[in-house]
Design a protein around this motif. Structure first.
Motif, PDB file in Angstrom:
ATOM      1  N   LYS A 203       0.769  -1.077  -0.261  1.00  0.00           N
ATOM      2  CA  LYS A 203      -0.415  -0.013   0.056  1.00  0.00           C
ATOM      3  C   LYS A 203       1.263   1.326  -0.018  1.00  0.00           C
ATOM      4  CE  LYS A 203      -3.534   1.423   2.892  1.00  0.00           C
ATOM      5  NZ  LYS A 203      -3.931   0.646   4.620  1.00  0.00           N
ATOM      6  N   ALA A 204       2.055   1.251   0.599  1.00  0.00           N
ATOM      7  CA  ALA A 204       2.790   2.311   0.815  1.00  0.00           C
ATOM      8  C   ALA A 204       4.156   2.540  -0.953  1.00  0.00           C
ATOM      9  CB  ALA A 204       3.953   2.054   2.186  1.00  0.00           C
ATOM     10  N   SER A 205       3.694   1.496  -1.075  1.00  0.00           N
ATOM     11  CA  SER A 205       4.395   1.695  -3.294  1.00  0.00           C
ATOM     12  C   SER A 205       4.327   3.311  -3.638  1.00  0.00           C
ATOM     13  CB  SER A 205       4.091   0.594  -3.756  1.00  0.00           C
ATOM     14  OG  SER A 205       4.269   0.866  -5.405  1.00  0.00           O
ATOM     15  N   PRO A 206       4.916   3.566  -4.100  1.00  0.00           N
ATOM     16  CA  PRO A 206       5.109   4.598  -5.064  1.00  0.00           C
ATOM     17  C   PRO A 206       3.955   4.846  -5.688  1.00  0.00           C
ATOM     18  CG  PRO A 206       7.585   4.119  -4.886  1.00  0.00           C
ATOM     19  CD  PRO A 206       6.606   3.243  -4.071  1.00  0.00           C
ATOM     20  N   PHE A 207       3.980   3.865  -6.354  1.00  0.00           N
ATOM     21  CA  PHE A 207       3.545   3.957  -7.663  1.00  0.00           C
ATOM     22  C   PHE A 207       1.461   4.175  -7.194  1.00  0.00           C
ATOM     23  CE2 PHE A 207       7.874   2.181  -8.429  1.00  0.00           C
ATOM     24  CZ  PHE A 207       7.705   3.215  -9.176  1.00  0.00           C
ATOM     25  N   LYS A 208       1.271   3.150  -5.711  1.00  0.00           N
ATOM     26  CA  LYS A 208      -0.164   3.503  -5.771  1.00  0.00           C
ATOM     27  C   LYS A 208      -0.616   4.637  -5.272  1.00  0.00           C
ATOM     28  CE  LYS A 208      -0.886  -1.840  -5.085  1.00  0.00           C
ATOM     29  NZ  LYS A 208      -0.299  -2.892  -4.425  1.00  0.00           N
ATOM     30  N   GLN A 209       0.307   5.476  -5.296  1.00  0.00           N
ATOM     31  CA  GLN A 209      -0.383   6.877  -4.233  1.00  0.00           C
ATOM     32  C   GLN A 209      -0.856   7.725  -5.348  1.00  0.00           C
ATOM     33  OE1 GLN A 209       0.763   6.697  -0.902  1.00  0.00           O
ATOM     34  NE2 GLN A 209       1.601   4.715  -1.480  1.00  0.00           N
ATOM     35  N   PRO A 210      -1.483   8.936  -4.620  1.00  0.00           N
ATOM     36  CA  PRO A 210      -2.589   9.556  -5.066  1.00  0.00           C
ATOM     37  C   PRO A 210      -1.812  10.311  -5.864  1.00  0.00           C
ATOM     38  CG  PRO A 210      -2.655   9.824  -3.303  1.00  0.00           C
ATOM     39  CD  PRO A 210      -1.907   8.708  -2.899  1.00  0.00           C
ATOM     40  N   ASP A 211      -0.588  10.723  -5.853  1.00  0.00           N
ATOM     41  CA  ASP A 211      -0.210  11.924  -6.999  1.00  0.00           C
ATOM     42  C   ASP A 211       0.945  11.094  -8.003  1.00  0.00           C
ATOM     43  OD1 ASP A 211       2.112  10.705  -4.438  1.00  0.00           O
ATOM     44  OD2 ASP A 211       2.499  12.454  -4.333  1.00  0.00           O
ATOM     45  N   CYS A 212       0.584   9.685  -8.067  1.00  0.00           N
ATOM     46  CA  CYS A 212       1.615   9.133  -8.893  1.00  0.00           C
ATOM     47  C   CYS A 212       1.496   9.275 -10.163  1.00  0.00           C
ATOM     48  CB  CYS A 212       1.703   7.380  -8.453  1.00  0.00           C
ATOM     49  SG  CYS A 212       2.398   6.944 -10.198  1.00  0.00           S
ATOM     50  N   PRO A 213       1.699   9.533 -11.706  1.00  0.00           N
ATOM     51  CA  PRO A 213       0.594   9.602 -12.445  1.00  0.00           C
ATOM     52  C   PRO A 213       0.176   8.165 -13.094  1.00  0.00           C
ATOM     53  CG  PRO A 213       3.140  10.804 -12.808  1.00  0.00           C
ATOM     54  CD  PRO A 213       3.180  10.365 -11.346  1.00  0.00           C
ATOM     55  N   GLU A 214      -1.295   8.717 -13.782  1.00  0.00           N
ATOM     56  CA  GLU A 214      -2.118   7.826 -14.137  1.00  0.00           C
ATOM     57  C   GLU A 214      -0.583   6.623 -15.156  1.00  0.00           C
ATOM     58  OE1 GLU A 214      -4.785   6.731 -13.334  1.00  0.00           O
ATOM     59  OE2 GLU A 214      -4.694   8.501 -12.499  1.00  0.00           O
ATOM     60  N   ASP A 215       0.310   7.183 -15.750  1.00  0.00           N
ATOM     61  CA  ASP A 215       0.771   5.826 -16.839  1.00  0.00           C
ATOM     62  C   ASP A 215       2.046   4.841 -16.167  1.00  0.00           C
ATOM     63  OD1 ASP A 215       1.743   8.387 -15.501  1.00  0.00           O
ATOM     64  OD2 ASP A 215       4.035   8.013 -18.116  1.00  0.00           O
ATOM     65  N   LEU A 216       2.328   6.088 -14.970  1.00  0.00           N
ATOM     66  CA  LEU A 216       3.144   4.939 -14.275  1.00  0.00           C
ATOM     67  C   LEU A 216       2.563   4.113 -13.268  1.00  0.00           C
ATOM     68  CD1 LEU A 216       5.948   7.532 -12.914  1.00  0.00           C
ATOM     69  CD2 LEU A 216       5.689   5.800 -14.502  1.00  0.00           C
ATOM     70  N   LYS A 217       1.002   4.300 -12.672  1.00  0.00           N
ATOM     71  CA  LYS A 217       0.536   3.546 -11.672  1.00  0.00           C
ATOM     72  C   LYS A 217       0.006   2.394 -11.503  1.00  0.00           C
ATOM     73  CE  LYS A 217      -2.911   6.515  -9.028  1.00  0.00           C
ATOM     74  NZ  LYS A 217      -3.115   7.018  -8.526  1.00  0.00           N
ATOM     75  N   GLY A 218       1.230   1.358 -10.644  1.00  0.00           N
ATOM     76  CA  GLY A 218       0.374  -0.237 -10.742  1.00  0.00           C
ATOM     77  C   GLY A 218       1.610  -0.598 -11.152  1.00  0.00           C
TER      78      GLY A 218
END
Lengths: 219, 219
Positions: A203-218
């Motif tokens: 849950k703490a991963s950078p790619f699951k944070q609200p400010d992570c750009p859409e193309d990097l998410k997950g």
């Protein structure tokens, strides 16, 4: 009582440490994004300097105070919310956990952080910037691997998740980003893999944070 | 029981922190010098790597264990020898002390330490090496001065000597060595002057250590 506030940036390995600690302790918090890149960095604006004069994330607003620096924030969480513990009971074991934290938090990360890399690039070149980061991470990991041979179990110190693990995973994240060859570090890699299985870490991963750009998410 | 052993180098600001803590706590110890300069640095020899794989001082041998990293060593001393306390009782105040420690120990010192400066010089020039050190110390001190406005008394946090003060004096020592202009930092300077009056701080000075060259002694 209002929820504590974490000033964070999805990619910041120091904010990442605190996100893990908050998840492990089960503390709900409000996430405030500070974009370290956009428009020269929001951390350099007066508004944020008033929060943290070091112009860095994380900053943590809790119990009417603003705390900065990830390790002190984790120590504070441990004192105020002792269960589950993220430091062992035994003083020598506690020292070992803190030692691993500091090897990463003062011995590796500060030398490869964004603002130092920007300065290295100005001084030299884009290529040197990447080499610089790899060099210091590699140097620190050689020492850390040796230390872990003596104190690790399933995790960094024994079989319980501690502050040391909360520093390890984000630093391995940085290593991968800078394409450090992880094959000389089997223990670091194994412990990192174990930790990544835990929901609180995921849950703490950078790619699951609200400010992570859409193309990097997950990712 | 044998005396604890401190691996130190007279000029090392990290070893200096621990020397102050040991003096404040009144703990006798054996001093083992590790010359970081001579013959490419004794810290790079196998014999010392076995003590501290990070190839840095301090290392502290106590209670059958070897601890490294100055802040964890100070935290250990505080837990094992609680009097006189070097952390306040209140958790928010403790966090403030630790915050100041980390601003110095992770935010300033690692970027201006010997091994990083050697690398900067290789990359650029002798002049840039000096500028680099000044730049990072200055940047950190700007933040620290602001923070101290809110929490300092006679010393960094209130009127009692804490771990924060043990980090401050050696960092001011580094600043002076690199000829940082201290005039924009009146609070840091004032607190440093107060601390330098204390015998425990005086005894820990680089220029009073057994491995300080004769021509520098008493400076």
């Amino acid at each position: 009582m209002s929820k504590p506030v974490l000033y964070s940036y999805f990619r910041s390995s120091c904010a990442w440490r605190v996100r893990i600690a908050l998840n492990i302790k089960g503390i709900e918090y409000e996430y405030k994004a500070v974009n370290l890149i956009k428009d020269g960095g929001m951390q350099r604006k007066e508004e944020y300097i008033a929060v943290n004069p070091m112009q860095m994330v994380p900053a943590f607003v809790v119990d009417g105070a603003t705390l900065t620096q990830s390790i002190p924030i984790m120590e504070y969480l441990e004192e105020k919310y002792p269960s589950p513990a993220i430091l062992p009971k035994d003083s020598l074991q506690r020292a070992k956990v803190r030692e691993i934290c500091e090897i990463i938090a003062s011995g590796i990360q500060p030398i490869q952080n964004l603002v130092v890399l920007q300065k290295v690039q100005k001084l030299s070149s884009e290529e040197e910037k990447a080499e610089w980061a790899k060099f210091w991470i590699n140097k620190g990991f050689i020492a850390l691997e040796k230390l872990l041979e003596k104190c690790s179990g399933q995790y960094c110190v024994g079989d319980t998740v501690t502050m040391a693990d909360m520093c390890l995973v984000p630093q391995v994240g940085n290593a991968k980003r800078f394409k450090v060859d992880m094959s000389p570090f089997p223990l670091i890699s194994k412990i990192n893999d174990e930790l990544e299985k835990l929901e609180e870490f995921q849950k703490a991963s950078p790619f699951k944070q609200p400010d992570c750009p859409e193309d990097l998410k997950g990712m």
